[in-house]
Motif scaffolding. Structure first.
Motif, PDB file in Angstrom:
ATOM      1  N   GLN A 155       0.825  -1.212   0.000  1.00 56.68           N
ATOM      2  CA  GLN A 155       0.000   0.000   0.000  1.00 56.68           C
ATOM      3  C   GLN A 155       0.864   1.269   0.000  1.00 56.68           C
ATOM      4  N   THR A 156       1.948   1.252   0.753  1.00 59.38           N
ATOM      5  CA  THR A 156       2.856   2.408   0.787  1.00 59.38           C
ATOM      6  C   THR A 156       3.459   2.652  -0.588  1.00 59.38           C
ATOM      7  N   PHE A 157       3.947   1.574  -1.205  1.00 56.56           N
ATOM      8  CA  PHE A 157       4.541   1.708  -2.534  1.00 56.56           C
ATOM      9  C   PHE A 157       3.521   2.245  -3.535  1.00 56.56           C
ATOM     10  N   MET A 158       2.340   1.669  -3.552  1.00 55.58           N
ATOM     11  CA  MET A 158       1.329   2.067  -4.525  1.00 55.58           C
ATOM     12  C   MET A 158       0.934   3.538  -4.334  1.00 55.58           C
ATOM     13  N   GLU A 159       0.778   3.947  -3.100  1.00 54.64           N
ATOM     14  CA  GLU A 159       0.405   5.340  -2.813  1.00 54.64           C
ATOM     15  C   GLU A 159       1.504   6.302  -3.267  1.00 54.64           C
ATOM     16  N   GLU A 160       2.753   5.933  -3.023  1.00 54.49           N
ATOM     17  CA  GLU A 160       3.866   6.816  -3.377  1.00 54.49           C
ATOM     18  C   GLU A 160       4.140   6.845  -4.878  1.00 54.49           C
ATOM     19  N   MET A 187      -7.224  -8.352  -3.134  1.00 56.10           N
ATOM     20  CA  MET A 187      -7.769  -7.592  -1.997  1.00 56.10           C
ATOM     21  C   MET A 187      -6.992  -6.278  -1.834  1.00 56.10           C
ATOM     22  N   ASN A 188      -5.680  -6.363  -1.885  1.00 55.36           N
ATOM     23  CA  ASN A 188      -4.847  -5.170  -1.732  1.00 55.36           C
ATOM     24  C   ASN A 188      -4.968  -4.230  -2.926  1.00 55.36           C
ATOM     25  N   LEU A 189      -4.974  -4.782  -4.120  1.00 51.72           N
ATOM     26  CA  LEU A 189      -5.127  -3.950  -5.310  1.00 51.72           C
ATOM     27  C   LEU A 189      -6.501  -3.288  -5.315  1.00 51.72           C
ATOM     28  N   GLY A 190      -7.519  -4.017  -4.882  1.00 54.10           N
ATOM     29  CA  GLY A 190      -8.871  -3.461  -4.835  1.00 54.10           C
ATOM     30  C   GLY A 190      -8.966  -2.258  -3.921  1.00 54.10           C
ATOM     31  N   TYR A 191      -8.336  -2.342  -2.748  1.00 54.84           N
ATOM     32  CA  TYR A 191      -8.354  -1.198  -1.835  1.00 54.84           C
ATOM     33  C   TYR A 191      -7.650  -0.007  -2.485  1.00 54.84           C
ATOM     34  N   PHE A 192      -6.448  -0.259  -2.988  1.00 58.99           N
ATOM     35  CA  PHE A 192      -5.700   0.834  -3.612  1.00 58.99           C
ATOM     36  C   PHE A 192      -6.491   1.441  -4.765  1.00 58.99           C
ATOM     37  N   SER A 193      -7.040   0.598  -5.635  1.00 64.28           N
ATOM     38  CA  SER A 193      -7.761   1.086  -6.812  1.00 64.28           C
ATOM     39  C   SER A 193      -8.970   1.923  -6.421  1.00 64.28           C
ATOM     40  N   SER A 194      -9.701   1.489  -5.405  1.00 66.25           N
ATOM     41  CA  SER A 194     -10.875   2.269  -5.003  1.00 66.25           C
ATOM     42  C   SER A 194     -10.463   3.634  -4.467  1.00 66.25           C
ATOM     43  N   GLN A 195      -9.362   3.708  -3.749  1.00 66.38           N
ATOM     44  CA  GLN A 195      -8.867   4.996  -3.252  1.00 66.38           C
ATOM     45  C   GLN A 195      -8.306   5.839  -4.390  1.00 66.38           C
ATOM     46  N   GLU A 206      -4.597   1.934   7.328  1.00 64.94           N
ATOM     47  CA  GLU A 206      -4.205   1.068   8.449  1.00 64.94           C
ATOM     48  C   GLU A 206      -5.381   0.227   8.947  1.00 64.94           C
ATOM     49  N   ASP A 207      -6.586   0.793   8.961  1.00 69.76           N
ATOM     50  CA  ASP A 207      -7.772   0.018   9.343  1.00 69.76           C
ATOM     51  C   ASP A 207      -8.027  -1.088   8.331  1.00 69.76           C
ATOM     52  N   PHE A 208      -7.908  -0.752   7.040  1.00 65.86           N
ATOM     53  CA  PHE A 208      -8.076  -1.758   5.995  1.00 65.86           C
ATOM     54  C   PHE A 208      -7.096  -2.906   6.205  1.00 65.86           C
ATOM     55  N   ILE A 209      -5.823  -2.572   6.387  1.00 68.01           N
ATOM     56  CA  ILE A 209      -4.797  -3.608   6.532  1.00 68.01           C
ATOM     57  C   ILE A 209      -5.084  -4.470   7.762  1.00 68.01           C
ATOM     58  N   GLU A 210      -5.296  -3.822   8.896  1.00 69.72           N
ATOM     59  CA  GLU A 210      -5.516  -4.573  10.140  1.00 69.72           C
ATOM     60  C   GLU A 210      -6.706  -5.525  10.025  1.00 69.72           C
ATOM     61  N   HIS A 211      -7.825  -5.033   9.580  1.00 69.72           N
ATOM     62  CA  HIS A 211      -9.044  -5.842   9.581  1.00 69.72           C
ATOM     63  C   HIS A 211      -9.078  -6.867   8.450  1.00 69.72           C
ATOM     64  N   SER A 212      -8.663  -6.473   7.271  1.00 70.34           N
ATOM     65  CA  SER A 212      -8.734  -7.415   6.150  1.00 70.34           C
ATOM     66  C   SER A 212      -7.707  -8.534   6.298  1.00 70.34           C
ATOM     67  N   VAL A 213      -6.508  -8.207   6.750  1.00 69.12           N
ATOM     68  CA  VAL A 213      -5.494  -9.249   6.942  1.00 69.12           C
ATOM     69  C   VAL A 213      -5.926 -10.207   8.052  1.00 69.12           C
ATOM     70  N   LYS A 214      -6.508  -9.676   9.116  1.00 70.22           N
ATOM     71  CA  LYS A 214      -6.974 -10.525  10.215  1.00 70.22           C
ATOM     72  C   LYS A 214      -7.995 -11.553   9.708  1.00 70.22           C
ATOM     73  N   VAL A 264     -16.134   6.386  -2.284  1.00 74.39           N
ATOM     74  CA  VAL A 264     -16.677   5.030  -2.138  1.00 74.39           C
ATOM     75  C   VAL A 264     -16.484   4.518  -0.719  1.00 74.39           C
ATOM     76  N   ALA A 265     -15.268   4.580  -0.245  1.00 78.68           N
ATOM     77  CA  ALA A 265     -14.973   4.065   1.095  1.00 78.68           C
ATOM     78  C   ALA A 265     -14.099   5.056   1.843  1.00 78.68           C
ATOM     79  N   GLN A 266     -14.442   5.256   3.092  1.00 77.95           N
ATOM     80  CA  GLN A 266     -13.667   6.184   3.914  1.00 77.95           C
ATOM     81  C   GLN A 266     -12.875   5.434   4.972  1.00 77.95           C
TER      82      GLN A 266
END
Length: 194
Positions: A90-95, A156-164, A177-185, A171-173
């Motif tokens: 996520q860090t790489f994609m955002e940067e 799952m990770n690409l989907g989050y990044f793409s939606s943002q 970090e919440d996405f990572i914590e909850h989805s990975v769990k 779409v999603a607020q």
């Protein structure tokens, strides 16, 4: 204040233009003008537009970071390890949104560009497949279709990044970090042995 090197100026200029126009429509003259140098200076630093693209891909490669996770930082706790992978991704994609946009523009247009721009995702897939196989052997996760679950994790990770990336907060607020914590769990729970 650090002085920006000519090569860096040219790479940044190329990304800025290519993200909008695509690789083929971008000229070396435009790149040079955008960087504030002559086209001759561009060719002294980069013999062709392809070498500029290669430099872009090399500069923004995150293969080293991912390799470090899989060779030095694994704990063999599925939740911990996948959290580290998701956070790095996520860090790489955002940067590097501009590179991602270029990849989207060029997919299925230029095979050689697509090949280079998909090298990192393919490498991550391979690292994750080896990791999941090892976790199965260690008895830490169930007997799964490894490739399918690796792809689910990546999607799952690409989907989050793409939606943002595409819609921002429309779409999603959910903070990253919440996405990572909850989805990975939830994902890790589904993989663990009963």
């Amino acid at each position: 204040m650090a002085i920006e090197k000519t090569e860096d100026k040219l790479i940044i200029a190329a990304i800025d233009i290519m993200q909008h126009k695509g690789y083929s429509a971008t000229t070396t003259k435009e790149i040079a003008q955008h960087a504030g140098v002559s086209e001759m200076t561009l060719f002294r630093k980069f013999p062709s537009k392809q070498t500029i693209l290669d430099a872009i891909i090399d500069k923004y490669s995150y293969a080293f970071t991912m390799k470090k996770i899989f060779t030095e930082q694994l704990t063999y706790d599925i939740e911990h390890d996948l959290t580290a992978v998701s956070r790095t991704y996520q860090t790489f994609m955002e940067e590097n949104k501009k590179i991602v946009l270029l990849a989207y523009k060029e997919c299925n247009v230029h095979d050689e560009i697509s090949e280079r721009l998909t090298a990192n995702p393919r490498l991550i897939k391979n690292y994750l497949m080896d990791y999941f196989k090892e976790m199965i052997e260690l008895g830490k996760i169930g007997d799964i279709n490894v490739e399918l679950q690796v792809m689910n994790f990546l999607w799952m990770n690409l989907g989050y990044f793409s939606s943002q990336f595409i819609s921002g907060k429309k779409v999603a607020q959910v903070p990253v970090e919440d996405f990572i914590e909850h989805s990975v769990k939830v994902f890790a729970k589904g993989l663990k042995k009963d």
